[in-house]
Design a protein around this motif. Structure first.
Motif, PDB file in Angstrom:
ATOM      1  N   LYS A  56     -18.371  53.125 -51.001  1.00 46.20           N
ATOM      2  CA  LYS A  56     -18.281  51.813 -50.356  1.00 46.20           C
ATOM      3  C   LYS A  56     -17.890  51.997 -48.901  1.00 46.20           C
ATOM      4  CE  LYS A  56     -13.448  50.943 -51.487  1.00 46.20           C
ATOM      5  NZ  LYS A  56     -12.481  50.006 -51.974  1.00 46.20           N
ATOM      6  N   ALA A  57     -18.254  51.012 -48.100  1.00 44.35           N
ATOM      7  CA  ALA A  57     -17.852  51.033 -46.696  1.00 44.35           C
ATOM      8  C   ALA A  57     -16.361  50.744 -46.624  1.00 44.35           C
ATOM      9  CB  ALA A  57     -18.640  49.989 -45.910  1.00 44.35           C
ATOM     10  N   THR A  58     -15.734  51.217 -45.570  1.00 47.02           N
ATOM     11  CA  THR A  58     -14.324  50.956 -45.325  1.00 47.02           C
ATOM     12  C   THR A  58     -14.153  50.748 -43.827  1.00 47.02           C
ATOM     13  OG1 THR A  58     -12.073  51.749 -45.772  1.00 47.02           O
ATOM     14  CG2 THR A  58     -13.687  53.414 -45.098  1.00 47.02           C
ATOM     15  N   ASP A  59     -12.976  50.377 -43.407  1.00 51.45           N
ATOM     16  CA  ASP A  59     -12.780  50.101 -41.985  1.00 51.45           C
ATOM     17  C   ASP A  59     -12.467  51.349 -41.168  1.00 51.45           C
ATOM     18  OD1 ASP A  59     -10.271  50.347 -43.160  1.00 51.45           O
ATOM     19  OD2 ASP A  59      -9.653  48.302 -42.684  1.00 51.45           O
ATOM     20  N   VAL A  60     -11.610  52.245 -41.697  1.00 44.88           N
ATOM     21  CA  VAL A  60     -11.223  53.436 -40.946  1.00 44.88           C
ATOM     22  C   VAL A  60     -11.032  54.613 -41.899  1.00 44.88           C
ATOM     23  CG1 VAL A  60      -8.754  52.821 -40.966  1.00 44.88           C
ATOM     24  CG2 VAL A  60      -9.602  54.401 -39.230  1.00 44.88           C
ATOM     25  N   LEU A  61     -11.469  55.774 -41.470  1.00 42.88           N
ATOM     26  CA  LEU A  61     -11.224  57.020 -42.189  1.00 42.88           C
ATOM     27  C   LEU A  61     -10.535  57.985 -41.232  1.00 42.88           C
ATOM     28  CD1 LEU A  61     -14.622  57.597 -44.039  1.00 42.88           C
ATOM     29  CD2 LEU A  61     -12.441  56.936 -45.075  1.00 42.88           C
ATOM     30  N   SER A  62      -9.608  58.756 -41.779  1.00 45.19           N
ATOM     31  CA  SER A  62      -8.880  59.755 -40.992  1.00 45.19           C
ATOM     32  C   SER A  62      -9.184  61.131 -41.549  1.00 45.19           C
ATOM     33  CB  SER A  62      -7.374  59.505 -41.097  1.00 45.19           C
ATOM     34  OG  SER A  62      -7.064  58.204 -40.665  1.00 45.19           O
ATOM     35  N   PHE A  63      -9.490  62.047 -40.657  1.00 48.05           N
ATOM     36  CA  PHE A  63      -9.817  63.415 -41.032  1.00 48.05           C
ATOM     37  C   PHE A  63      -8.839  64.364 -40.348  1.00 48.05           C
ATOM     38  CE2 PHE A  63     -13.660  60.901 -41.248  1.00 48.05           C
ATOM     39  CZ  PHE A  63     -14.281  61.320 -42.419  1.00 48.05           C
ATOM     40  N   PRO A  64      -7.734  64.710 -41.006  1.00 52.30           N
ATOM     41  CA  PRO A  64      -6.773  65.633 -40.386  1.00 52.30           C
ATOM     42  C   PRO A  64      -7.422  66.997 -40.160  1.00 52.30           C
ATOM     43  CG  PRO A  64      -5.847  64.602 -42.359  1.00 52.30           C
ATOM     44  CD  PRO A  64      -7.307  64.266 -42.324  1.00 52.30           C
ATOM     45  N   ALA A  65      -7.097  67.614 -39.037  1.00 54.34           N
ATOM     46  CA  ALA A  65      -7.657  68.934 -38.717  1.00 54.34           C
ATOM     47  C   ALA A  65      -6.853  70.028 -39.397  1.00 54.34           C
ATOM     48  CB  ALA A  65      -7.636  69.144 -37.206  1.00 54.34           C
ATOM     49  N   ALA A  66      -7.530  71.112 -39.688  1.00 55.13           N
ATOM     50  CA  ALA A  66      -6.838  72.296 -40.192  1.00 55.13           C
ATOM     51  C   ALA A  66      -5.989  72.842 -39.044  1.00 55.13           C
ATOM     52  CB  ALA A  66      -7.846  73.338 -40.643  1.00 55.13           C
ATOM     53  N   GLN A  67      -4.824  73.350 -39.376  1.00 50.94           N
ATOM     54  CA  GLN A  67      -3.969  73.908 -38.337  1.00 50.94           C
ATOM     55  C   GLN A  67      -4.574  75.212 -37.845  1.00 50.94           C
ATOM     56  OE1 GLN A  67      -0.110  73.979 -40.222  1.00 50.94           O
ATOM     57  NE2 GLN A  67       0.297  71.897 -39.586  1.00 50.94           N
ATOM     58  N   GLY A  68      -4.564  75.392 -36.543  1.00 53.55           N
ATOM     59  CA  GLY A  68      -5.132  76.588 -35.942  1.00 53.55           C
ATOM     60  C   GLY A  68      -4.576  76.778 -34.547  1.00 53.55           C
ATOM     61  N   PRO A  69      -5.140  77.729 -33.811  1.00 57.02           N
ATOM     62  CA  PRO A  69      -4.611  78.026 -32.480  1.00 57.02           C
ATOM     63  C   PRO A  69      -4.843  76.897 -31.467  1.00 57.02           C
ATOM     64  CG  PRO A  69      -6.592  79.311 -32.909  1.00 57.02           C
ATOM     65  CD  PRO A  69      -6.246  78.595 -34.183  1.00 57.02           C
ATOM     66  N   VAL A  70      -5.910  76.137 -31.623  1.00 62.18           N
ATOM     67  CA  VAL A  70      -6.183  75.017 -30.727  1.00 62.18           C
ATOM     68  C   VAL A  70      -5.547  73.777 -31.337  1.00 62.18           C
ATOM     69  CG1 VAL A  70      -7.994  73.613 -29.667  1.00 62.18           C
ATOM     70  CG2 VAL A  70      -8.360  76.059 -30.012  1.00 62.18           C
ATOM     71  N   LYS A  71      -4.810  73.033 -30.513  1.00 61.88           N
ATOM     72  CA  LYS A  71      -4.101  71.866 -31.028  1.00 61.88           C
ATOM     73  C   LYS A  71      -5.046  70.669 -31.131  1.00 61.88           C
ATOM     74  CE  LYS A  71      -0.566  69.687 -32.563  1.00 61.88           C
ATOM     75  NZ  LYS A  71      -0.419  69.610 -33.961  1.00 61.88           N
ATOM     76  N   ILE A  72      -5.581  70.476 -32.331  1.00 64.72           N
ATOM     77  CA  ILE A  72      -6.430  69.338 -32.632  1.00 64.72           C
ATOM     78  C   ILE A  72      -5.759  68.590 -33.773  1.00 64.72           C
ATOM     79  CG2 ILE A  72      -8.683  68.581 -33.469  1.00 64.72           C
ATOM     80  CD1 ILE A  72      -9.863  71.103 -32.181  1.00 64.72           C
ATOM     81  N   ALA A  73      -5.504  67.312 -33.578  1.00 64.07           N
ATOM     82  CA  ALA A  73      -4.848  66.504 -34.614  1.00 64.07           C
ATOM     83  C   ALA A  73      -5.846  66.077 -35.683  1.00 64.07           C
ATOM     84  CB  ALA A  73      -4.177  65.285 -33.993  1.00 64.07           C
ATOM     85  N   GLY A  74      -7.066  65.745 -35.275  1.00 59.27           N
ATOM     86  CA  GLY A  74      -8.069  65.325 -36.243  1.00 59.27           C
ATOM     87  C   GLY A  74      -9.023  64.306 -35.664  1.00 59.27           C
ATOM     88  N   ASP A  75      -9.775  63.700 -36.556  1.00 55.05           N
ATOM     89  CA  ASP A  75     -10.807  62.733 -36.174  1.00 55.05           C
ATOM     90  C   ASP A  75     -10.593  61.422 -36.917  1.00 55.05           C
ATOM     91  OD1 ASP A  75     -12.179  64.781 -34.719  1.00 55.05           O
ATOM     92  OD2 ASP A  75     -13.123  65.448 -36.579  1.00 55.05           O
ATOM     93  N   LEU A  76     -11.017  60.345 -36.278  1.00 59.26           N
ATOM     94  CA  LEU A  76     -11.033  59.022 -36.908  1.00 59.26           C
ATOM     95  C   LEU A  76     -12.465  58.509 -36.876  1.00 59.26           C
ATOM     96  CD1 LEU A  76      -7.983  57.310 -35.124  1.00 59.26           C
ATOM     97  CD2 LEU A  76      -7.997  58.552 -37.296  1.00 59.26           C
ATOM     98  N   ALA A  77     -12.854  57.795 -37.922  1.00 58.44           N
ATOM     99  CA  ALA A  77     -14.141  57.098 -37.948  1.00 58.44           C
ATOM    100  C   ALA A  77     -13.836  55.630 -38.223  1.00 58.44           C
ATOM    101  CB  ALA A  77     -15.048  57.673 -39.035  1.00 58.44           C
ATOM    102  N   ILE A  78     -14.362  54.757 -37.386  1.00 56.02           N
ATOM    103  CA  ILE A  78     -14.113  53.315 -37.506  1.00 56.02           C
ATOM    104  C   ILE A  78     -15.448  52.594 -37.608  1.00 56.02           C
ATOM    105  CG2 ILE A  78     -13.236  51.262 -36.297  1.00 56.02           C
ATOM    106  CD1 ILE A  78     -11.107  53.118 -35.054  1.00 56.02           C
ATOM    107  N   SER A  79     -15.579  51.747 -38.622  1.00 53.59           N
ATOM    108  CA  SER A  79     -16.789  50.948 -38.787  1.00 53.59           C
ATOM    109  C   SER A  79     -16.690  49.695 -37.921  1.00 53.59           C
ATOM    110  CB  SER A  79     -16.967  50.541 -40.251  1.00 53.59           C
ATOM    111  OG  SER A  79     -17.998  49.576 -40.338  1.00 53.59           O
TER     112      SER A  79
END
Length: 181
Positions: A64-87
């Motif tokens: 089903k569709a949703t309003d927001v999805l959060s994709f936490p990043a794997a921890q690694g040497p580059v500091k990336i918190a993650g991604d968000l997808a918003i409909s």
């Protein structure tokens, strides 16, 4: 590291339903990340109901569709918190229901997603994410958040204020593979 973007209640008009500019959303993303105390790069995808439904099915097993999805990043040497997808279509419907602008609704969704990236999970905590979201929303001058809306609608139908599935204590350890809504 600043985030990057791809892709008050008032009467809803076509002008209020425009997607905010990238600089406007990038500014809010930086402000919200600071309030959440989330470090690292966050990428925000503004997408369609069809695309978010596909992501929700692929990563969460929910067709089903949703309003927001959060994709936490794997921890690694580059500091990336993650991604968000918003409909955007879902955000637009929700903004019309709540009689505020699309820009406000997208900001509410960004904040909710950032809290998930920071490790909060309203599906398993005892209200910690809701309290934290409410405090930050107040500071950022945003209307009711997603958790509060859900709780209010459950209260209206005499359902318990917290689902029985709520257990555990607040934030869960970072779960790089765990997508949340």
């Amino acid at each position: 590291m600043p985030g990057r973007l791809t892709g008050s209640a008032r009467a809803v008009s076509p002008r209020n339903q425009r997607i905010p500019s990238v600089p406007t959303l990038a500014r809010f993303l930086r402000e919200a990340q600071t309030a959440v105390k989330l470090r690292g790069q966050v990428t925000v995808l503004l997408t369609t109901d069809t695309a978010i439904r596909r992501l929700n099915r692929q990563f969460r097993g929910k067709n089903k569709a949703t309003d927001v999805l959060s994709f936490p990043a794997a921890q690694g040497p580059v500091k990336i918190a993650g991604d968000l997808a918003i409909s955007i279509p879902t955000a637009r419907r929700q903004s019309e229901e709540r009689r505020h602008s699309l820009s406000i609704e997208i900001k509410v969704l960004i904040l909710h997603g950032l809290l998930h990236l920071a490790g909060y999970d309203h599906e398993i905590d005892t209200g910690e994410m809701a309290r934290h979201e409410q405090k930050i929303r107040s500071r950022l001058r945003l209307p009711h958040g997603l958790i509060e809306r859900t709780m209010r609608s459950r209260t209206k139908v005499n359902a318990p204020s917290l689902p029985e599935s709520y257990s555990g204590k607040g934030r869960r350890p970072r779960n790089p593979g765990g997508v949340r809504s």
